[in-house]
Scaffold this motif. Structure first.
Motif, PDB file in Angstrom:
ATOM      1  N   LEU A  53       0.619  -1.488   0.212  1.00 55.34           N
ATOM      2  CA  LEU A  53       0.068   0.252  -0.543  1.00 55.34           C
ATOM      3  C   LEU A  53       0.897   0.908  -0.233  1.00 55.34           C
ATOM      4  O   LEU A  53       0.684   2.189  -0.488  1.00 55.34           O
ATOM      5  N   PRO A  54       1.794   1.459   1.114  1.00 56.17           N
ATOM      6  CA  PRO A  54       2.697   2.517   0.572  1.00 56.17           C
ATOM      7  C   PRO A  54       3.321   2.894  -0.555  1.00 56.17           C
ATOM      8  O   PRO A  54       2.970   4.043  -0.613  1.00 56.17           O
ATOM      9  N   ASP A  55       3.375   2.123  -1.543  1.00 59.61           N
ATOM     10  CA  ASP A  55       4.250   1.919  -2.740  1.00 59.61           C
ATOM     11  C   ASP A  55       3.205   2.906  -3.680  1.00 59.61           C
ATOM     12  O   ASP A  55       3.280   3.922  -4.461  1.00 59.61           O
ATOM     13  N   VAL A  56       1.835   2.548  -3.517  1.00 60.05           N
ATOM     14  CA  VAL A  56       0.923   3.087  -4.433  1.00 60.05           C
ATOM     15  C   VAL A  56       0.834   4.383  -3.746  1.00 60.05           C
ATOM     16  O   VAL A  56       0.033   5.672  -4.932  1.00 60.05           O
ATOM     17  N   LEU A  57       0.455   4.507  -2.461  1.00 55.16           N
ATOM     18  CA  LEU A  57       0.648   5.837  -1.816  1.00 55.16           C
ATOM     19  C   LEU A  57       1.902   6.519  -2.859  1.00 55.16           C
ATOM     20  O   LEU A  57       1.465   8.137  -2.740  1.00 55.16           O
ATOM     21  N   LYS A  58       3.097   6.321  -2.212  1.00 54.45           N
ATOM     22  CA  LYS A  58       3.844   7.072  -3.068  1.00 54.45           C
ATOM     23  C   LYS A  58       4.256   7.468  -4.704  1.00 54.45           C
ATOM     24  O   LYS A  58       4.017   8.793  -5.214  1.00 54.45           O
ATOM     25  N   ALA A  59       3.165   6.558  -5.227  1.00 53.06           N
ATOM     26  CA  ALA A  59       2.866   6.772  -6.684  1.00 53.06           C
ATOM     27  C   ALA A  59       1.980   7.772  -6.943  1.00 53.06           C
ATOM     28  O   ALA A  59       1.649   8.840  -7.831  1.00 53.06           O
ATOM     29  N   ALA A  60       0.698   7.669  -6.255  1.00 55.11           N
ATOM     30  CA  ALA A  60      -0.598   9.333  -6.072  1.00 55.11           C
ATOM     31  C   ALA A  60       0.040  10.175  -5.963  1.00 55.11           C
ATOM     32  O   ALA A  60      -0.102  11.124  -6.216  1.00 55.11           O
ATOM     33  N   HIS A  61       0.973  10.489  -4.642  1.00 59.69           N
ATOM     34  CA  HIS A  61       1.592  11.213  -4.688  1.00 59.69           C
ATOM     35  C   HIS A  61       2.593  11.796  -5.335  1.00 59.69           C
ATOM     36  O   HIS A  61       2.578  13.636  -5.890  1.00 59.69           O
ATOM     37  N   ALA A  62       3.126  11.202  -6.038  1.00 58.84           N
ATOM     38  CA  ALA A  62       3.881  12.042  -7.232  1.00 58.84           C
ATOM     39  C   ALA A  62       3.538  12.306  -8.783  1.00 58.84           C
ATOM     40  O   ALA A  62       4.307  13.117  -8.955  1.00 58.84           O
ATOM     41  N   GLN A  99       1.200  14.737 -10.745  1.00 55.69           N
ATOM     42  CA  GLN A  99       0.581  15.622 -10.446  1.00 55.69           C
ATOM     43  C   GLN A  99      -0.779  16.119 -11.235  1.00 55.69           C
ATOM     44  O   GLN A  99      -1.398  15.535 -11.925  1.00 55.69           O
ATOM     45  N   GLY A 100      -1.618  16.316 -10.006  1.00 57.88           N
ATOM     46  CA  GLY A 100      -3.329  15.870 -10.550  1.00 57.88           C
ATOM     47  C   GLY A 100      -3.886  14.984  -9.264  1.00 57.88           C
ATOM     48  O   GLY A 100      -3.146  15.014  -7.953  1.00 57.88           O
ATOM     49  N   ALA A 101      -4.740  14.931 -10.195  1.00 60.04           N
ATOM     50  CA  ALA A 101      -6.020  14.227  -8.938  1.00 60.04           C
ATOM     51  C   ALA A 101      -5.794  12.097  -9.130  1.00 60.04           C
ATOM     52  O   ALA A 101      -5.667  11.872 -10.225  1.00 60.04           O
ATOM     53  N   ALA A 102      -5.589  11.952  -7.970  1.00 58.81           N
ATOM     54  CA  ALA A 102      -4.515  10.728  -7.766  1.00 58.81           C
ATOM     55  C   ALA A 102      -5.938  10.344  -7.457  1.00 58.81           C
ATOM     56  O   ALA A 102      -5.674  10.087  -5.760  1.00 58.81           O
ATOM     57  N   PHE A 103      -6.830   9.055  -7.165  1.00 57.05           N
ATOM     58  CA  PHE A 103      -7.365   8.663  -6.735  1.00 57.05           C
ATOM     59  C   PHE A 103      -7.159   7.135  -6.325  1.00 57.05           C
ATOM     60  O   PHE A 103      -6.724   6.555  -7.348  1.00 57.05           O
ATOM     61  N   ILE A 104      -7.039   6.125  -4.975  1.00 58.70           N
ATOM     62  CA  ILE A 104      -6.743   5.323  -4.473  1.00 58.70           C
ATOM     63  C   ILE A 104      -7.671   4.828  -3.663  1.00 58.70           C
ATOM     64  O   ILE A 104      -8.742   5.189  -3.212  1.00 58.70           O
ATOM     65  N   GLU A 105      -8.239   3.518  -4.577  1.00 63.65           N
ATOM     66  CA  GLU A 105      -9.200   2.884  -3.836  1.00 63.65           C
ATOM     67  C   GLU A 105      -8.613   1.863  -3.021  1.00 63.65           C
ATOM     68  O   GLU A 105      -7.683   1.528  -3.217  1.00 63.65           O
ATOM     69  N   ILE A 106      -8.910   1.793  -1.440  1.00 63.28           N
ATOM     70  CA  ILE A 106      -8.634   1.375  -0.655  1.00 63.28           C
ATOM     71  C   ILE A 106      -9.217   0.171  -0.234  1.00 63.28           C
ATOM     72  O   ILE A 106     -10.105   0.504   0.986  1.00 63.28           O
ATOM     73  N   PHE A 107      -9.259  -1.345  -0.119  1.00 63.19           N
ATOM     74  CA  PHE A 107     -10.243  -2.581   0.311  1.00 63.19           C
ATOM     75  C   PHE A 107     -10.116  -2.086   1.947  1.00 63.19           C
ATOM     76  O   PHE A 107      -8.790  -1.975   2.033  1.00 63.19           O
ATOM     77  N   GLN A 108     -10.854  -1.991   2.417  1.00 65.26           N
ATOM     78  CA  GLN A 108     -10.373  -1.826   4.158  1.00 65.26           C
ATOM     79  C   GLN A 108     -11.880  -2.844   5.013  1.00 65.26           C
ATOM     80  O   GLN A 108     -13.525  -2.718   4.592  1.00 65.26           O
ATOM     81  N   ASN A 109     -11.057  -2.871   5.935  1.00 68.70           N
ATOM     82  CA  ASN A 109     -12.146  -4.328   6.406  1.00 68.70           C
ATOM     83  C   ASN A 109     -13.367  -3.957   7.702  1.00 68.70           C
ATOM     84  O   ASN A 109     -12.369  -2.772   7.961  1.00 68.70           O
TER      85      ASN A 109
END
Length: 345
Positions: free
Chosen positions: A183-192, A194-204
């Motif tokens: 998950l941190p790798d996806v967050l890092k890519a989203a932060h890098a 430039q623009g609206a970065a949408f991340i769906e996170i499945f959560q129990n």
């Protein structure tokens, strides 16, 4: 708009003195820690970071981040976040929402923040249920979900958050789950991005929808049902023994077996994060016949909304004097004189 200065911080610098209050075992705890561990690695500055949320279990997030933040109203976090970004484009904005908050009452606002491409990270926690309001079915609940509002079982066809994001024009779409080490790798890519970065996170949701994602997100034994995507790498899963190939005849994706590691002979696709057509196919893959597609599904930047607004403002004000009194006295104006012909006071 200036690039933020990177600073050194630790996880402790991002933790508040507030007691974290979610149900014991809730996936939100894992997501919180993933974010708090990721921000120091980004060199992010707490004084330049803002977490903005709507209403729901996920929306308690700003209380637990030692940053600026807004806990707004139901579904309206994207509108508030857009205003914050326009007021100060240099701020690092993280928007936190849930499947109910973001796709039901907030679906309209979510659509527009994505199509406008406002530069922020949007984390949508998807537990396929309304948790805070005691377990009613949500826009992402599966057909047949029994809840207080659907005691016989839901007949609604669920919304697909990533398909929604792509359809709304999002230029970055990623997917992960709460306890994943990736998950941190996806967050890092989203932060890098430039623009609206949408991340769906499945959560129990431990209380109202426990273990609904265990088929692919269980702590052990489900790795073979996860397709972690990496740009420039073949789409392999199940330890490299299976992959995803393009069925040219039917214009769809298919699962193929990989013999002796020869994925090229099997026709396995190499992931290209800029390929929007393949991204659409990946987010629509039915789980069961296919693995769950995770990681960065699509990443193809374009100019941001706030940069366009700043450019327009600069053109509109170029060569003009900032003089409010002169502006008010221009155009169709008149004065009222007293009986002796002097301007009235």
């Amino acid at each position: 708009m200036n690039a933020p200065t990177k600073i050194e911080t630790t996880l402790k610098d991002w933790e508040t003195d507030q007691e974290v209050r979610w149900c014991p075992g809730c996936g939100d705890y894992a997501i919180l820690k993933a974010v708090q561990r990721t921000l120091p690695q980004l060199g992010a500055d707490p004084s330049n970071t803002v977490f903005i949320s709507g209403i729901g279990c996920s929306s308690r997030f700003p209380y637990y981040m030692e940053t600026y933040g807004f806990h707004t109203i139901h579904g309206r976090a994207p509108a508030v976040a857009t205003g914050v970004k326009l007021a100060n484009p240099d701020l690092d904005i993280w928007l936190v929402t849930g499947d109910g908050d973001g796709l039901s009452i907030g679906g309209n606002h979510m659509l527009h923040v994505l199509r406008r491409n406002v530069n922020m990270q949007i984390m949508l926690f998807n537990n396929e249920i309304y948790g805070l309001t005691k377990g009613q079915y949500s826009p992402t609940s599966r057909i047949g979900t029994r809840s207080p509002s659907t005691p016989i079982g839901s007949v609604d066809r669920p919304a697909n958050p990533c398909a929604f994001a792509l359809g709304a024009g999002a230029r970055f779409v990623g997917r992960g789950f709460d306890v994943s080490k990736n998950l941190p790798d996806v967050l890092k890519a989203a932060h890098a991005h430039q623009g609206a970065a949408f991340i769906e996170i499945f959560q129990n949701c431990i209380v109202y929808n426990k273990d609904v994602f265990n088929d692919f997100a269980a702590p052990k034994g489900a790795e073979d049902r996860q397709l972690w995507l990496e740009d420039g790498q073949p789409m392999l899963f199940a330890g490299g023994t299976q992959g995803i190939a393009l069925d040219n005849e039917n214009l769809c994706l298919k699962v193929v077996d990989v013999t002796d590691g020869d994925w090229e002979a099997a026709g396995v696709i190499v992931h290209d994060v800029t390929n929007r057509s393949i991204a659409h196919m990946l987010v629509e893959l039915p789980f069961g016949p296919f693995p769950m597609a995770l990681g960065v599904l699509y990443d193809d930047p374009r100019p941001t909304f706030e940069s366009g607004v700043a450019e327009e403002r600069a053109k509109a004000t170029a060569g003009k004097e900032a003089n409010l009194a002169k502006l008010l006295g221009s155009g169709q104006t008149w004065s009222v004189d007293d009986k002796e012909g002097h301007p009235a006071e």
